[in-house]
Scaffold this active site. Structure first.
Site, short mmCIF file in Angstrom:
data_model
loop_
_atom_site.label_atom_id
_atom_site.label_comp_id
_atom_site.label_asym_id
_atom_site.label_seq_id
_atom_site.Cartn_x
_atom_site.Cartn_y
_atom_site.Cartn_z
N ARG A 103 0.89 -1.18 0.00
CA ARG A 103 0.00 0.00 0.00
C ARG A 103 0.91 1.21 0.00
O ARG A 103 1.70 1.40 0.94
CB ARG A 103 -0.91 -0.02 1.23
CG ARG A 103 -1.67 1.27 1.43
CD ARG A 103 -2.77 1.14 2.47
NE ARG A 103 -3.90 0.43 1.94
CZ ARG A 103 -5.15 0.46 2.48
NH1 ARG A 103 -5.38 1.18 3.55
NH2 ARG A 103 -6.13 -0.21 1.93
N HIS A 130 -7.25 0.80 -6.46
CA HIS A 130 -7.49 -0.09 -5.31
C HIS A 130 -8.12 -1.38 -5.84
O HIS A 130 -9.29 -1.67 -5.60
CB HIS A 130 -8.40 0.62 -4.31
CG HIS A 130 -8.36 0.03 -2.93
ND1 HIS A 130 -7.57 -1.05 -2.58
CD2 HIS A 130 -9.03 0.36 -1.80
CE1 HIS A 130 -7.76 -1.34 -1.31
NE2 HIS A 130 -8.64 -0.50 -0.80
N GLN A 133 -9.92 -3.96 -3.59
CA GLN A 133 -11.24 -3.48 -3.21
C GLN A 133 -12.24 -3.73 -4.35
O GLN A 133 -13.36 -4.20 -4.12
CB GLN A 133 -11.16 -1.97 -2.91
CG GLN A 133 -12.49 -1.36 -2.49
CD GLN A 133 -12.94 -1.86 -1.14
OE1 GLN A 133 -12.19 -1.82 -0.18
NE2 GLN A 133 -14.17 -2.34 -1.05
N ASP A 221 -17.21 7.00 -1.55
CA ASP A 221 -15.96 6.84 -0.78
C ASP A 221 -15.71 8.19 -0.10
O ASP A 221 -16.38 9.19 -0.39
CB ASP A 221 -14.82 6.47 -1.75
CG ASP A 221 -13.47 6.25 -1.04
OD1 ASP A 221 -13.46 6.05 0.20
OD2 ASP A 221 -12.43 6.30 -1.73
N CYS A 261 -16.45 1.57 0.38
CA CYS A 261 -15.30 0.71 0.67
C CYS A 261 -14.89 0.76 2.14
O CYS A 261 -14.24 -0.16 2.62
CB CYS A 261 -14.12 1.12 -0.21
SG CYS A 261 -13.67 2.86 -0.03
N ARG A 289 -13.84 -8.74 1.24
CA ARG A 289 -12.42 -8.47 1.00
C ARG A 289 -11.61 -9.75 1.23
O ARG A 289 -10.67 -10.06 0.51
CB ARG A 289 -11.92 -7.34 1.92
CG ARG A 289 -12.45 -5.95 1.61
CD ARG A 289 -12.00 -5.47 0.24
NE ARG A 289 -10.54 -5.53 0.11
CZ ARG A 289 -9.70 -4.57 0.49
NH1 ARG A 289 -10.18 -3.45 0.99
NH2 ARG A 289 -8.39 -4.69 0.32
N1 NVA Z 1 -9.92 6.63 -1.33
C1 NVA Z 1 -9.58 6.16 -0.03
C2 NVA Z 1 -9.85 4.69 0.09
C3 NVA Z 1 -9.61 4.10 1.43
C4 NVA Z 1 -9.84 2.62 1.47
C5 NVA Z 1 -8.13 6.48 0.27
O1 NVA Z 1 -7.30 6.36 -0.64
O2 NVA Z 1 -7.81 6.86 1.39
N1 CP Z 2 -11.38 -0.42 2.26
C1 CP Z 2 -10.11 -0.45 2.71
O1 CP Z 2 -9.15 -0.58 1.93
O2 CP Z 2 -10.01 -0.33 4.05
P1 CP Z 2 -8.62 -0.15 4.85
O3 CP Z 2 -8.06 1.19 4.45
O4 CP Z 2 -9.02 -0.20 6.30
O5 CP Z 2 -7.70 -1.26 4.46
#
Ligand code: NVA
Ligand code: CP
Length: 312
Positions: A103, A130, A133, A221, A261, A289
């Site tokens: 990540r 993502h 997801q 989101d 998500c 997930r």
């Molecule tokens: N768009 C959000 C998704 C979190 C799962 C982010 O990147 O923080």
């Molecule tokens: N939806 C998702 O990716 O959640 P986290 O950021 O908690 O992993």
């Protein structure tokens, strides 16, 4: 279906792989005893430059379920791009682990890793995508409605990483996606073009009420993604009128479901009545997930660890 070499975005998959991943996820969810020990003897590196609950936990559990071992690393321990170059981190991990998952803030970090080592690299969220997801999202939609072809999904909010992966999933499944955003926050034109090249029906809009009409799924989101915290106030103002509330769900129609998500901010991008109401699928989605990432991990083209992750 053929094995998956990498997953930086859903368009790394072809249609057969995408559908196959959903099929396996569903089958093993129904019959957990049939889950293969596909990762027996394999260690999986999971590197996080940002926080995570769902991604970290679901993936770590999935690795264990498949007989593998997850090594979870916070970037404070690794110092990617600071203490050590991206390439050298990838080469190091590839000497111990059969899969590298990360990540990251900058999607280019994943691209560099995938170019440097032969080990499969999986995106656990970047600024651009993502895909894990997206797999869970399409699994959830397929389970609920029984099919994806022609299903209408309207995403309301920021045209971000999650929206991009939904666009590629739509292209791979025959679902139709409309992304309604304020001006300046649209889905990346490059994503729209690539998804359309794959045959996807992907539209953009600035009118959430118009965009949700006839939708099967209304998805949102956060307005401020991880790494954008300095823009929070600006974004709160820009996204006024884009909250998914009962009025917006009513405009979608009686059979529409709500998805997010997570993490969610009740009173910002979604009202409490909607996310905690009967049309919400968010907990099925979150639980999926694990089911979808099991399927992905079992389908990776895993090779034994190699010094420096050399390509053979
Ligand atoms: N768009 C959000 C998704 C979190 C799962 C982010 O990147 O923080
Ligand atoms: N939806 C998702 O990716 O959640 P986290 O950021 O908690 O992993």
């Amino acid at each position: 279906m053929s094995l998956v070499r990498r997953l930086l975005e859903l368009d790394d998959l072809d249609r057969a792989q995408f559908t196959g991943l959903l099929d396996h996820a569903e089958a093993w969810k129904r019959d957990p005893a049939s889950l293969p020990h596909a990762l027996a003897g394999t260690s999986v590196a999971m590197l996080f430059q940002k926080p995570s609950a769902r991604t970290r936990i679901s993936t770590e559990v999935a690795v264990t379920d498949l007989g593998g071992h997850a090594v979870v690393l916070r970037n404070e321990e690794v110092g990617i791009g600071g203490r050590e170059s991206v390439e050298d981190v990838a080469r190091t991990l590839a000497g111990y682990c059969g899969v590298i998952m990360a990540r990251v803030f900058d999607h280019a970090v994943l691209e560099t890793m995938a170019l440097t080592v032969a080990t499969p690299v999986v995106n656990l969220l970047s600024d651009r995508a993502h895909p894990c997801q997206g797999l869970a999202d399409y699994l959830t939609i397929r389970e609920h409605f029984g099919s994806l072809d022609g299903r209408r999904i309207t995403y309301v909010g920021d045209g971000n990483n999650v929206a991009a992966s939904l666009a590629f999933g739509a292209a791979l499944s025959g679902a139709e996606l409309t992304v309604a955003t304020p001006p300046g926050y649209e889905l990346d034109p490059d994503v729209v073009a690539r998804a359309r090249n794959l045959g996807g029906v992907v539209e953009r809009s600035h009118d959430p009420h118009e965009a949700v009409r006839g939708a099967d799924v209304v998805y949102t989101d956060v307005w401020t993604s991880m790494g954008q915290e300095a823009e929070q106030e600006l974004r709160r103002t820009a996204f006024q009128g884009f909250c998914v509330d009962t009025a917006l769900m009513a405009a979608a129609g009686p059979g529409a479901v709500f998805m997010h998500c997570l993490p969610a901010h009740r009173g910002e991008e979604v009202s409490a009545e909607v996310i905690d109401g009967p049309a919400s699928l968010v907990w099925e989605q979150a639980a999926n997930r694990m089911h979808s990432v099991r399927s992905l991990l079992a389908s990776l083209d895993v090779r034994p660890p190699t010094p420096g992750g050399r390509r053979t």
